[in-house]
Design an enzyme around this catalytic site. Structure first.
Site, PDB file in Angstrom:
ATOM      1  N   ILE A  24      10.089   0.982   0.689  1.00 16.75           N
ATOM      2  CA  ILE A  24      10.691   2.312   0.687  1.00 16.75           C
ATOM      3  C   ILE A  24       9.656   3.374   1.029  1.00 16.75           C
ATOM      4  O   ILE A  24       9.918   4.288   1.805  1.00 16.75           O
ATOM      5  CB  ILE A  24      11.318   2.625  -0.686  1.00 16.75           C
ATOM      6  CG1 ILE A  24      12.367   1.569  -1.061  1.00 16.75           C
ATOM      7  CG2 ILE A  24      11.913   4.017  -0.717  1.00 16.75           C
ATOM      8  CD1 ILE A  24      12.892   1.723  -2.469  1.00 16.75           C
ATOM      9  N   ALA A  25       8.473   3.259   0.415  1.00 19.83           N
ATOM     10  CA  ALA A  25       7.463   4.301   0.598  1.00 19.83           C
ATOM     11  C   ALA A  25       6.086   3.702   0.354  1.00 19.83           C
ATOM     12  O   ALA A  25       5.944   2.649  -0.277  1.00 19.83           O
ATOM     13  CB  ALA A  25       7.714   5.470  -0.360  1.00 19.83           C
ATOM     14  N   GLY A  27       2.097   5.191  -0.768  1.00 12.55           N
ATOM     15  CA  GLY A  27       1.282   6.328  -1.170  1.00 12.55           C
ATOM     16  C   GLY A  27      -0.165   5.927  -1.342  1.00 12.55           C
ATOM     17  O   GLY A  27      -0.585   4.818  -0.992  1.00 12.55           O
ATOM     18  N   GLY A  28      -0.952   6.844  -1.924  1.00 10.70           N
ATOM     19  CA  GLY A  28      -2.375   6.605  -2.080  1.00 10.70           C
ATOM     20  C   GLY A  28      -2.709   5.569  -3.123  1.00 10.70           C
ATOM     21  O   GLY A  28      -3.786   4.976  -3.088  1.00 10.70           O
ATOM     22  N   MET A  29      -1.807   5.356  -4.098  1.00  9.75           N
ATOM     23  CA  MET A  29      -2.094   4.418  -5.172  1.00  9.75           C
ATOM     24  C   MET A  29      -1.208   3.183  -5.149  1.00  9.75           C
ATOM     25  O   MET A  29      -1.566   2.155  -5.730  1.00  9.75           O
ATOM     26  CB  MET A  29      -1.945   5.128  -6.531  1.00  9.75           C
ATOM     27  CG  MET A  29      -2.996   6.188  -6.769  1.00  9.75           C
ATOM     28  SD  MET A  29      -2.859   6.960  -8.396  1.00  9.75           S
ATOM     29  CE  MET A  29      -1.414   7.976  -8.186  1.00  9.75           C
ATOM     30  N   ALA A  30      -0.052   3.268  -4.520  1.00 15.82           N
ATOM     31  CA  ALA A  30       0.894   2.154  -4.601  1.00 15.82           C
ATOM     32  C   ALA A  30       1.878   2.221  -3.449  1.00 15.82           C
ATOM     33  O   ALA A  30       2.003   3.234  -2.762  1.00 15.82           O
ATOM     34  CB  ALA A  30       1.643   2.186  -5.942  1.00 15.82           C
ATOM     35  N   VAL A  32       6.091   1.351  -2.752  1.00 16.15           N
ATOM     36  CA  VAL A  32       7.352   1.185  -3.474  1.00 16.15           C
ATOM     37  C   VAL A  32       8.303   0.361  -2.616  1.00 16.15           C
ATOM     38  O   VAL A  32       8.450   0.615  -1.418  1.00 16.15           O
ATOM     39  CB  VAL A  32       7.990   2.543  -3.821  1.00 16.15           C
ATOM     40  CG1 VAL A  32       9.258   2.342  -4.646  1.00 16.15           C
ATOM     41  CG2 VAL A  32       7.000   3.406  -4.589  1.00 16.15           C
ATOM     42  N   LYS A  47       7.231  -0.845  -7.846  1.00 14.14           N
ATOM     43  CA  LYS A  47       6.012  -0.165  -7.389  1.00 14.14           C
ATOM     44  C   LYS A  47       4.852  -1.134  -7.542  1.00 14.14           C
ATOM     45  O   LYS A  47       4.530  -1.575  -8.648  1.00 14.14           O
ATOM     46  CB  LYS A  47       5.777   1.104  -8.208  1.00 14.14           C
ATOM     47  CG  LYS A  47       4.464   1.805  -7.880  1.00 14.14           C
ATOM     48  CD  LYS A  47       4.431   3.225  -8.413  1.00 14.14           C
ATOM     49  CE  LYS A  47       5.264   4.155  -7.573  1.00 14.14           C
ATOM     50  NZ  LYS A  47       5.049   5.569  -7.875  1.00 14.14           N
ATOM     51  N   ASP A 141       0.301  14.435 -13.419  1.00 14.01           N
ATOM     52  CA  ASP A 141       0.374  14.491 -11.950  1.00 14.01           C
ATOM     53  C   ASP A 141       1.725  15.054 -11.507  1.00 14.01           C
ATOM     54  O   ASP A 141       2.431  14.457 -10.703  1.00 14.01           O
ATOM     55  CB  ASP A 141       0.140  13.092 -11.373  1.00 14.01           C
ATOM     56  CG  ASP A 141      -0.178  13.135  -9.881  1.00 14.01           C
ATOM     57  OD1 ASP A 141      -0.575  14.202  -9.386  1.00 14.01           O
ATOM     58  OD2 ASP A 141      -0.021  12.101  -9.208  1.00 14.01           O
TER      59      ASP A 141
END
Length: 655
Positions: A24-25, A27-30, A32, A47, A141
């Site tokens: 789905i997506a 990011g910088g840490m994980a 999804v 995630k 965050d």
């Protein structure tokens, strides 16, 4: 690009439970993923942490602890965490799947939002943060990327606790700050500490961005932005966009104060203030003065007089923990003074007041109290929900799950335990209603504990024939595994000698039971054994031993033949004839005596030693070893030949 071809996790059955469908997506840490929980047959979002984090043991430990804490949160505006785990090098969270888009997507598409709409997004965010703060959890965050807008219009906050887990890593923080520095509070930047007021600051920055379409600070580097958070005051939104009502300016100013002590104490306090501002917002922009406009000045009394009821602007200042006497400088024109439509003539002294004015004063005071009560009730309504979600309590100890459920206001009952092959005894197997279901506050949740795997005793089948034993084992709920045979002088041929596991032992239902079947009484093989030892063994087993002697090249006294031969079926008391060597004729000599240079060695005496130890000792001395089982023991009862023998020759041992 087809993520199925580029992402190895897509198509993977994660932890034997989550079938990953698509990404789905990222990011910088994980990253999804959309996945199917095959155990509960529901769609979830999974995630998966990036490997740089997952390889850090400190992060994994903190991540697991934070996930457990977040899973205890149950609020309609918080994305529910169902499960956490590891699969090889993969560290993951299983969460509620929320179809929709992020608030960042909305900002990219629309830019800034109208004041009323911006507040209607921030208010449920504050309700979610308030619930977390009351449970002792800090988000750390808060930003548009972590706010989801569902297809049915609900606002959801995600990623509670992940930033705290990242703080535990041994990695540099620079990469992690780039994406979130625009929302970090001054104390997070300078000291790396965060509390509920830090989340309030981030929410204030996010509200600023919703109202203006941009963040308050820009810079070429993250550190330049961080510097401005620490040393500059966030401008009011109306400084960038005309027409933003003064109460919204005040709300942003109070939430983003550089001094944490001057901000609302937590998200719930900011929520009450935000609800109050929302109630004041006009249907059209002209109904309230703009932030830069001046309200009509108040009538100045000639002498101290009883205070007039607070205007709505003043009540907002109180709600934001601002002293009534010293409101923020940027809101004094609209926050301290009454609105023009509430101004009256200068108050008279008590002796000059008329009864009608007294009644009017009491009416205004009562109206003010009613407004305060309405604000408090509205704030409570936004921060509470008549329906809550059933928390995830499965795979936890029943006692701990009961305590967790009761701490969240549910009535917990323990149902009848049920056998399960995969979950240990006294762990929660299921909840009724299921986790994630929406129920009324204070509802009853029934915990179904696991009774562990169902066990049954191994039935007594010794002395039965194989077919009867198989039937008895099947009726007990077990299966027959390996079947082996063994010689027995006590159990008739074809009957069960013993089982493995032994009779009466509790084993898992449907597990295997191995059978050992009697092969009947077999004639021991005593050839190459000494006459005395062979005769003793056969006599002990009940055979009638007869001996013939004959000249032979073997050592005198050695059994060179037997009838019936070793291994043949027989019955107790049967006769057995042994042929024993009486030595060679005259002139015979040992074969190696005519072979000069033959290497000789003494044969170790291994009689009465453990069979395995005896084999090892003989092989270490340079001899080959042959073993014969005549008594079924693990002790050597005889050894041949002995004395000096050529190195590499064969030594026979009996046990």
């Amino acid at each position: 690009m087809d993520t199925t071809l580029t992402d190895p996790i897509v198509g993977h059955l994660l932890d034997g439970r989550y079938r990953v469908e698509s990404r789905i997506a990222r990011g910088g840490m994980a990253s999804v993923y959309l996945a199917l929980d095959i155990r509960l047959d529901r769609t979830v979002a999974v995630k998966v942490m990036h490997h740089t984090l997952a390889e850090d043991p400190q992060f994994v430990r903190r991540f697991i602890g934070e996930a457990r804490s977040v899973a205890s949160l149950s609020h309609p505006n918080i994305v529910q965490v169902f499960d956490q785990g590891t699969d090889g090098k993969l560290v993951y969270l299983s969460m509620e799947y929320v179809p929709g888009r992020t608030l960042r997507d909305v900002l990219r598409e629309r830019g800034r939002l109208p004041a009323r709409e911006a507040l209607e997004i921030v208010i449920p965010v504050l309700a979610a943060l308030g619930a977390a703060h009351q449970a002792g959890l800090i988000h750390r965050d808060v930003k548009p990327e972590n706010v989801l807008l569902t297809d049915n219009g609900r606002v959801k906050v995600v990623d509670f606790g992940l930033a705290r887990a990242v703080e535990a890593t041994n990695q540099t923080k620079t990469g992690m700050m780039i994406g979130t520095i625009g929302y970090m509070s001054p104390e997070q930047v300078t000291a790396g500490v965060a509390d509920a007021r830090s989340d309030v600051y981030s929410a204030g920055i996010m509200l600023f961005e919703l109202l203006t379409g941009r963040q308050p600070y820009e810079g070429e580097t993250p550190m330049s932005v961080a510097y401005r958070h620490v040393h500059d005051s966030v401008p009011v939104p109306s400084a960038l966009v005309e027409g933003i009502p003064a109460p919204l300016d005040a709300l942003v100013a109070a939430a983003t104060d550089r001094d944490p002590a001057k901000r609302p104490s937590d998200a719930t306090a900011m929520l009450v203030a935000a609800v109050q501002v929302h109630r004041q917002l006009p249907k059209t922009p002209q109904q309230l003065p703009k932030a830069g406009a001046h309200a009509a000045p108040p009538a100045t009394p000639a002498q101290p007089a009883p205070a007039e009821p607070y205007s709505t602007g003043q009540m907002l200042a109180v709600g934001l923990n601002t002293p009534r006497q010293n409101p923020p400088a940027n809101v004094t024109r609209t926050m301290v003074h009454p609105r023009p439509d509430m101004l009256t003539a200068a108050p008279e002294t008590p002796r000059s007041r008329k009864p009608g004015i007294f009644r009017a004063g009491w009416f205004v005071a009562g109206l003010a109290l009613l407004m305060v009560a309405g604000i408090a009730l509205t704030g409570w309504w936004f921060s509470q929900s008549r329906n809550v979600k059933v928390p995830e309590l499965t795979d936890r100890n029943v006692t701990l799950a009961k305590q967790q459920g009761e701490s969240q206001g549910f009535v917990i009952k323990i149902g009848k335990a049920r056998f399960d092959d995969h979950l240990d005894k006294n762990m929660v197997l299921e909840t009724q209603p299921a986790a994630g279901s929406e129920v009324a506050r204070g509802s009853v949740i029934t915990l179904i504990p696991s009774a562990g795997p169902e066990t049954v005793p191994v039935p007594k089948v010794e002395g039965m024939d194989e077919a009867t034993a198989r039937d008895a084992i099947a009726k007990a709920g077990l299966d027959v595994g390996r079947v082996s045979k063994v010689a027995s002088d006590t159990v008739p041929r074809g009957l069960v000698v013993r089982t493995n596991p032994v009779v009466g032992k509790q084993v898992r239902k449907n597990s295997d039971v191995n059978l050992v079947i009697s092969a009947g009484l077999l004639m021991p093989d005593v050839t190459q054994m000494t006459r005395d030892q062979a005769q003793q063994i056969l006599t002990q087993k009940g055979f009638n031993v007869q001996i013939d002697e004959t000249a032979d090249d073997t050592e005198p006294g050695t059994v060179i033949a037997q009838d019936p031969p070793g291994g043949s079926e027989t019955v107790a008391g049967a006769p057995v004839r042994l042929t024993v060597s009486k030595g060679p004729d005259q002139g015979w000599h040992w074969p190696w005596e005519n072979q000069p240079g033959q290497n000789m060695a003494n044969v170790p005496d291994v009689r009465f030693k453990n069979v395995q130890d005896a084999e090892n000792e003989l092989k270490a001395a340079g001899f080959k070893v042959k073993t014969r089982d005549v008594l079924g023991t693990q002790r050597v009862v005889d050894e041949r030949p002995m004395g000096q023998q050529p190195i590499g020759s064969q030594i026979t041992i009996w046990h």
